[in-house]
Write a protein that holds these residues in place. Structure first.
Motif, PDB file in Angstrom:
ATOM      1  N   PHE A 130       0.830  -1.211   0.000  1.00  0.00           N
ATOM      2  CA  PHE A 130       0.000   0.000   0.000  1.00  0.00           C
ATOM      3  C   PHE A 130       0.857   1.250   0.000  1.00  0.00           C
ATOM      4  O   PHE A 130       0.629   2.174  -0.796  1.00  0.00           O
ATOM      5  N   THR A 133       2.575   1.797  -3.164  1.00  0.00           N
ATOM      6  CA  THR A 133       1.576   2.236  -4.138  1.00  0.00           C
ATOM      7  C   THR A 133       1.328   3.734  -4.005  1.00  0.00           C
ATOM      8  O   THR A 133       1.328   4.474  -5.000  1.00  0.00           O
ATOM      9  N   VAL A 157       5.283  -3.172  -6.744  1.00  0.00           N
ATOM     10  CA  VAL A 157       3.873  -3.184  -6.375  1.00  0.00           C
ATOM     11  C   VAL A 157       3.102  -4.204  -7.204  1.00  0.00           C
ATOM     12  O   VAL A 157       2.180  -4.867  -6.699  1.00  0.00           O
ATOM     13  N   VAL A 187      -4.394  -1.707  -2.880  1.00  0.00           N
ATOM     14  CA  VAL A 187      -3.296  -2.053  -3.790  1.00  0.00           C
ATOM     15  C   VAL A 187      -3.855  -2.572  -5.112  1.00  0.00           C
ATOM     16  O   VAL A 187      -3.430  -2.164  -6.205  1.00  0.00           O
TER      17      VAL A 187
END
Length: 273
Positions: A130, A133, A157, A187
């Motif tokens: 996360f 990201t 990611v 995500v």
């Protein structure tokens, strides 16, 4: 409806200087003074990570993600300390796309971060994925930029998203903690894996009427941070839960005790603005 004015008043009345600076950034984008940011960044290890209170002098994935969340509320993910932390997280990714705490922390780590525990591993993968990201599109990593979805950390990611999607059950549930769900959904959403993200959100929507205020705030703030529309049914349900659980003093109760009520309230403000 959530009473944002009362929530703001609660933070002003009960928060410290860092809390009030986070509030100012969330409300107006006002940059905090550099000396305050220096205080938030204190304790960073030479490699780029931060240790947890239970980790001694060993950098922790979980603690580093927590510190990045605090810096994000201060508009500070572009500062050198955050960039080093993000690069450290990216370098810690394992070949299968996941993250795990250092084995040296096995005896000290709480259950959600325990090395060798598959539930902890999935949670840490979602959490690290996360923050990479969130930061990937504007952070400047040590390596060359990548203009795919995810920016500087696109490859990292993407591998994390594949690892998370691979753990989903047919009904959209996942073999880990509740927070793993909304972190994974965020995500996957940013990776344009909308079907997988939606499957998770269906499960979350079923849980929302009974989850704690802190979790409702964390869920909504997480999904909003990656651009999920504020009128999306998951976020509407989360704000409804926050409206139901806001106290008369304007704040929300933390799952970790009264000393974290301001933190929970700031998350709720982020979720609703």
């Amino acid at each position: 409806m959530v009473d944002l004015d009362a929530a703001i008043g609660f933070v002003v009345a009960h928060g410290d200087a860092v809390d009030r600076a986070r509030l100012s950034w969330l409300r107006t984008g006002a940059a905090p003074p550099p000396e305050l940011l220096d205080t938030v960044e204190v304790g960073q290890l030479p490699g780029g990570g931060w240790p947890a209170v239970w980790a001694g002098d060993v950098a922790s994935v979980d603690a580093t993600c927590f510190r990045l969340a605090e810096l994000d509320d201060l508009g500070a993910l572009g500062r050198p300390a955050a960039r080093r932390a993000l690069d450290w997280l990216a370098a810690r990714q394992q070949p299968d796309g996941g993250w795990e705490e250092d084995p040296a922390l096995a005896d000290a780590a709480p259950e959600w971060a325990r090395p060798g525990d598959p539930e902890a591993r999935l949670y840490l993968t979602a959490n690290a994925g996360f923050w990479l990201t969130v930061a990937g599109l504007d952070a400047r990593a040590a390596g060359p930029l990548d203009h795919r979805v995810g920016g500087a950390y696109a490859g990292v990611v993407h591998a994390a998203a594949q690892a998370l999607a691979g753990q989903l059950h047919p009904d959209g549930s996942w073999p880990s903690y509740l927070a793993t769900g909304w972190l994974s959904a965020a995500v996957l959403h940013r990776q344009e894996m909308f079907y997988e993200s939606a499957r998770i959100q269906v499960v979350l929507a079923d849980r929302l009427p009974g989850i704690s205020p802190a979790n409702a705030a964390w869920l909504a703030a997480t999904l909003r941070r990656v651009g999920v529309d504020e009128q999306h049914w998951t976020l509407v349900a989360a704000r409804r839960r926050l409206a139901e659980t806001q106290r008369s003093d304007g704040g929300w109760e933390s799952d970790e005790g009264p000393q974290f009520d301001v933190h929970t309230t700031l998350a709720a403000i982020r979720a609703c603005r």
